[in-house]
Structure formats: C-alpha cells, structure tokens
Scaffold this motif. Structure first.
Motif, PDB file in Angstrom:
ATOM      1  N   ARG A   1      -6.222   7.836  10.634  1.00 46.64           N
ATOM      2  CA  ARG A   1      -5.239   8.922  10.540  1.00 46.64           C
ATOM      3  C   ARG A   1      -3.822   8.370  10.507  1.00 46.64           C
ATOM      4  NH1 ARG A   1      -7.426  13.803  14.337  1.00 46.64           N
ATOM      5  NH2 ARG A   1      -8.255  12.186  15.670  1.00 46.64           N
ATOM      6  N   ASP A   2      -3.564   7.316  11.281  1.00 44.49           N
ATOM      7  CA  ASP A   2      -2.243   6.694  11.314  1.00 44.49           C
ATOM      8  C   ASP A   2      -2.331   5.342  10.630  1.00 44.49           C
ATOM      9  OD1 ASP A   2       0.336   5.849  11.836  1.00 44.49           O
ATOM     10  OD2 ASP A   2      -0.102   5.285  13.905  1.00 44.49           O
ATOM     11  N   GLU A   3      -1.987   5.297   9.348  1.00 44.96           N
ATOM     12  CA  GLU A   3      -2.111   4.055   8.589  1.00 44.96           C
ATOM     13  C   GLU A   3      -1.051   3.033   8.966  1.00 44.96           C
ATOM     14  OE1 GLU A   3      -2.878   4.360   4.407  1.00 44.96           O
ATOM     15  OE2 GLU A   3      -3.596   6.402   4.683  1.00 44.96           O
ATOM     16  N   GLY A   4       0.127   3.458   9.372  1.00 40.50           N
ATOM     17  CA  GLY A   4       1.182   2.520   9.716  1.00 40.50           C
ATOM     18  C   GLY A   4       1.510   1.612   8.543  1.00 40.50           C
ATOM     19  N   THR A   5       1.756   0.340   8.826  1.00 42.29           N
ATOM     20  CA  THR A   5       2.131  -0.610   7.769  1.00 42.29           C
ATOM     21  C   THR A   5       0.999  -1.566   7.438  1.00 42.29           C
ATOM     22  OG1 THR A   5       3.055  -2.154   9.375  1.00 42.29           O
ATOM     23  CG2 THR A   5       4.560  -0.529   8.425  1.00 42.29           C
ATOM     24  N   LEU A   6      -0.200  -1.335   7.991  1.00 40.86           N
ATOM     25  CA  LEU A   6      -1.336  -2.209   7.707  1.00 40.86           C
ATOM     26  C   LEU A   6      -2.112  -1.680   6.510  1.00 40.86           C
ATOM     27  CD1 LEU A   6      -2.662  -2.921  11.291  1.00 40.86           C
ATOM     28  CD2 LEU A   6      -1.171  -4.349   9.890  1.00 40.86           C
ATOM     29  N   GLN A   7      -2.563  -2.605   5.670  1.00 39.07           N
ATOM     30  CA  GLN A   7      -3.318  -2.232   4.493  1.00 39.07           C
ATOM     31  C   GLN A   7      -4.512  -3.160   4.357  1.00 39.07           C
ATOM     32  OE1 GLN A   7      -0.902  -2.352   0.955  1.00 39.07           O
ATOM     33  NE2 GLN A   7      -1.837  -0.511   0.172  1.00 39.07           N
ATOM     34  N   VAL A   8      -5.665  -2.601   3.953  1.00 41.29           N
ATOM     35  CA  VAL A   8      -6.845  -3.433   3.721  1.00 41.29           C
ATOM     36  C   VAL A   8      -6.523  -4.379   2.579  1.00 41.29           C
ATOM     37  CG1 VAL A   8      -9.262  -3.445   2.985  1.00 41.29           C
ATOM     38  CG2 VAL A   8      -8.459  -1.711   4.589  1.00 41.29           C
TER      39      VAL A   8
ATOM     40  N   GLU B   1      -2.652  -8.545  -5.258  1.00 43.70           N
ATOM     41  CA  GLU B   1      -1.650  -7.492  -5.444  1.00 43.70           C
ATOM     42  C   GLU B   1      -0.999  -7.098  -4.123  1.00 43.70           C
ATOM     43  OE1 GLU B   1      -3.521  -4.282  -7.486  1.00 43.70           O
ATOM     44  OE2 GLU B   1      -4.100  -5.554  -9.172  1.00 43.70           O
ATOM     45  N   ILE B   2      -1.739  -7.190  -3.041  1.00 44.84           N
ATOM     46  CA  ILE B   2      -1.208  -6.833  -1.722  1.00 44.84           C
ATOM     47  C   ILE B   2      -0.657  -8.066  -1.020  1.00 44.84           C
ATOM     48  CG2 ILE B   2      -1.825  -5.943   0.559  1.00 44.84           C
ATOM     49  CD1 ILE B   2      -4.024  -4.325  -0.836  1.00 44.84           C
ATOM     50  N   GLU B   3      -1.344  -9.189  -1.177  1.00 47.01           N
ATOM     51  CA  GLU B   3      -1.036 -10.402  -0.409  1.00 47.01           C
ATOM     52  C   GLU B   3       0.378 -10.919  -0.629  1.00 47.01           C
ATOM     53  OE1 GLU B   3      -0.552 -14.438   0.574  1.00 47.01           O
ATOM     54  OE2 GLU B   3      -0.831 -13.857  -1.502  1.00 47.01           O
ATOM     55  N   GLU B   4       0.907 -10.819  -1.846  1.00 51.92           N
ATOM     56  CA  GLU B   4       2.209 -11.425  -2.117  1.00 51.92           C
ATOM     57  C   GLU B   4       3.355 -10.748  -1.375  1.00 51.92           C
ATOM     58  OE1 GLU B   4       3.638  -9.543  -6.326  1.00 51.92           O
ATOM     59  OE2 GLU B   4       2.025 -11.009  -6.394  1.00 51.92           O
ATOM     60  N   ASN B   5       3.190  -9.519  -0.938  1.00 53.88           N
ATOM     61  CA  ASN B   5       4.240  -8.799  -0.210  1.00 53.88           C
ATOM     62  C   ASN B   5       3.865  -8.550   1.243  1.00 53.88           C
ATOM     63  OD1 ASN B   5       5.831  -8.482  -2.580  1.00 53.88           O
ATOM     64  ND2 ASN B   5       4.455  -6.854  -3.230  1.00 53.88           N
ATOM     65  N   SER B   6       3.019  -9.399   1.824  1.00 57.50           N
ATOM     66  CA  SER B   6       2.508  -9.107   3.154  1.00 57.50           C
ATOM     67  C   SER B   6       2.702 -10.270   4.116  1.00 57.50           C
ATOM     68  CB  SER B   6       1.022  -8.765   3.073  1.00 57.50           C
ATOM     69  OG  SER B   6       0.295  -9.908   2.679  1.00 57.50           O
ATOM     70  N   THR B   7       2.539  -9.940   5.400  1.00 59.20           N
ATOM     71  CA  THR B   7       2.581 -10.937   6.466  1.00 59.20           C
ATOM     72  C   THR B   7       1.476 -10.608   7.460  1.00 59.20           C
ATOM     73  OG1 THR B   7       4.112  -9.603   7.780  1.00 59.20           O
ATOM     74  CG2 THR B   7       5.090 -11.222   6.269  1.00 59.20           C
TER      75      THR B   7
ATOM     76  N   ALA C   1     -13.116  -6.312   7.444  1.00 62.89           N
ATOM     77  CA  ALA C   1     -12.132  -6.543   6.380  1.00 62.89           C
ATOM     78  C   ALA C   1     -10.954  -7.283   6.985  1.00 62.89           C
ATOM     79  CB  ALA C   1     -11.656  -5.217   5.776  1.00 62.89           C
ATOM     80  N   ILE C   2     -10.102  -7.824   6.113  1.00 63.79           N
ATOM     81  CA  ILE C   2      -8.830  -8.346   6.605  1.00 63.79           C
ATOM     82  C   ILE C   2      -7.768  -7.281   6.346  1.00 63.79           C
ATOM     83  CG2 ILE C   2      -9.369 -10.798   6.401  1.00 63.79           C
ATOM     84  CD1 ILE C   2      -7.757 -10.814   3.762  1.00 63.79           C
ATOM     85  N   LEU C   3      -6.846  -7.162   7.279  1.00 63.60           N
ATOM     86  CA  LEU C   3      -5.717  -6.246   7.113  1.00 63.60           C
ATOM     87  C   LEU C   3      -4.440  -7.060   7.029  1.00 63.60           C
ATOM     88  CD1 LEU C   3      -7.828  -4.094   7.825  1.00 63.60           C
ATOM     89  CD2 LEU C   3      -6.108  -2.984   9.217  1.00 63.60           C
ATOM     90  N   LEU C   4      -3.541  -6.596   6.188  1.00 61.39           N
ATOM     91  CA  LEU C   4      -2.274  -7.268   5.956  1.00 61.39           C
ATOM     92  C   LEU C   4      -1.146  -6.305   6.276  1.00 61.39           C
ATOM     93  CD1 LEU C   4      -3.234  -8.743   2.465  1.00 61.39           C
ATOM     94  CD2 LEU C   4      -3.309  -9.941   4.648  1.00 61.39           C
ATOM     95  N   ASP C   5      -0.109  -6.817   6.911  1.00 64.48           N
ATOM     96  CA  ASP C   5       1.064  -6.013   7.234  1.00 64.48           C
ATOM     97  C   ASP C   5       1.978  -6.008   6.017  1.00 64.48           C
ATOM     98  OD1 ASP C   5       3.342  -4.812   8.189  1.00 64.48           O
ATOM     99  OD2 ASP C   5       3.290  -5.860  10.107  1.00 64.48           O
ATOM    100  N   VAL C   6       2.195  -4.835   5.445  1.00 66.92           N
ATOM    101  CA  VAL C   6       3.010  -4.703   4.233  1.00 66.92           C
ATOM    102  C   VAL C   6       4.360  -4.056   4.518  1.00 66.92           C
ATOM    103  CG1 VAL C   6       1.060  -4.711   2.636  1.00 66.92           C
ATOM    104  CG2 VAL C   6       1.840  -2.539   3.606  1.00 66.92           C
TER     105      VAL C   6
END
Length: 119
Positions: free
Chosen positions: A25-32, A63-69, A113-118
């Motif tokens: 429900r609360d996605e925040g800044t994390l993305q699969v 596509e997600i990894e290049e803008n994530s930490t 899964a791995i989650l990335l902070d975007v």
C-alpha cells in the motif's frame, strides 16, 4: 533443515516477470529491481531459520538500476501491513553485488526479489 521423516518432498518454483501481485500500500521510494523468484516446499513444516541458508542470484533491471541506490534482498511478507502484505528484508542479506547481479542469502523460503531505492 529438511525433515528426515517424510517419504517425499515437493519443491515448487515460479518466476514472476512483473510485480503486479506484490504491491504494498505504501510504495515509498523502493522499487522491485529484478524478477521475483518464488520457492516453496509442500509440507506441513515451516522452513524458516534454514542452516545452511538458500542463495539466490538476481540480475538487476538496467532501466531501474542506473538511477538507484541501496540494493536490498527482500521477501514478500504476506502478513505485513495487517495482512495486505509488504516487502521485508528479515532473514535476507546481500552477499555479493556486481554492476549486473546481486547474490542474496535467505534463511527461509517464499517470494524473493531485490529492491532498489529510486529516490
């Protein structure tokens, strides 16, 4: 440890290409940031605290990894958020990370899964 008192054990694996079934429900800044790997053992026993743990290697979504930490290893916790579900790092850690892959170590079986902070 797997039980020694059973005649057979059924192991089920699935790979989810998208995270449509795993939406907190609360996605925040994390993305699969990877495929979702599901591993279950059909048994009446709970498989938590596995020793040795299971190791999973994920390829990062470029596509997600290049803008994530901050890459984290996660599992879908079905009882989180009042039963709605959510991603959790409990029992899972990053063992190794390269530009393309992340190896995770987890002490239980479920959906990973791995989650990335975007942010």
């Amino acid at each position: 440890q797997l039980p020694l008192n059973v005649d057979h054990i059924r192991i089920s694996n699935a790979v989810y290409l998208r995270d449509l079934l795993f939406q907190p429900r609360d996605e925040g800044t994390l993305q699969v940031g990877s495929l979702i790997i599901s591993t279950f053992i059909s048994s009446n026993n709970s498989f938590e605290g596995l020793d040795p743990p299971v190791f999973l290697t994920f390829t990062k979504n470029p596509e997600i990894e290049e803008n994530s930490t901050n890459t984290t290893c996660n599992f879908w916790d079905q009882i989180a958020d009042g039963g709605h579900g959510g991603w959790s790092t409990r029992g899972c850690t990053v063992v190794n990370e390269t530009e393309q892959d992340v190896m995770c170590e987890c002490d239980h079986l479920t959906n990973f899964a791995i989650l990335l902070d975007v942010s």
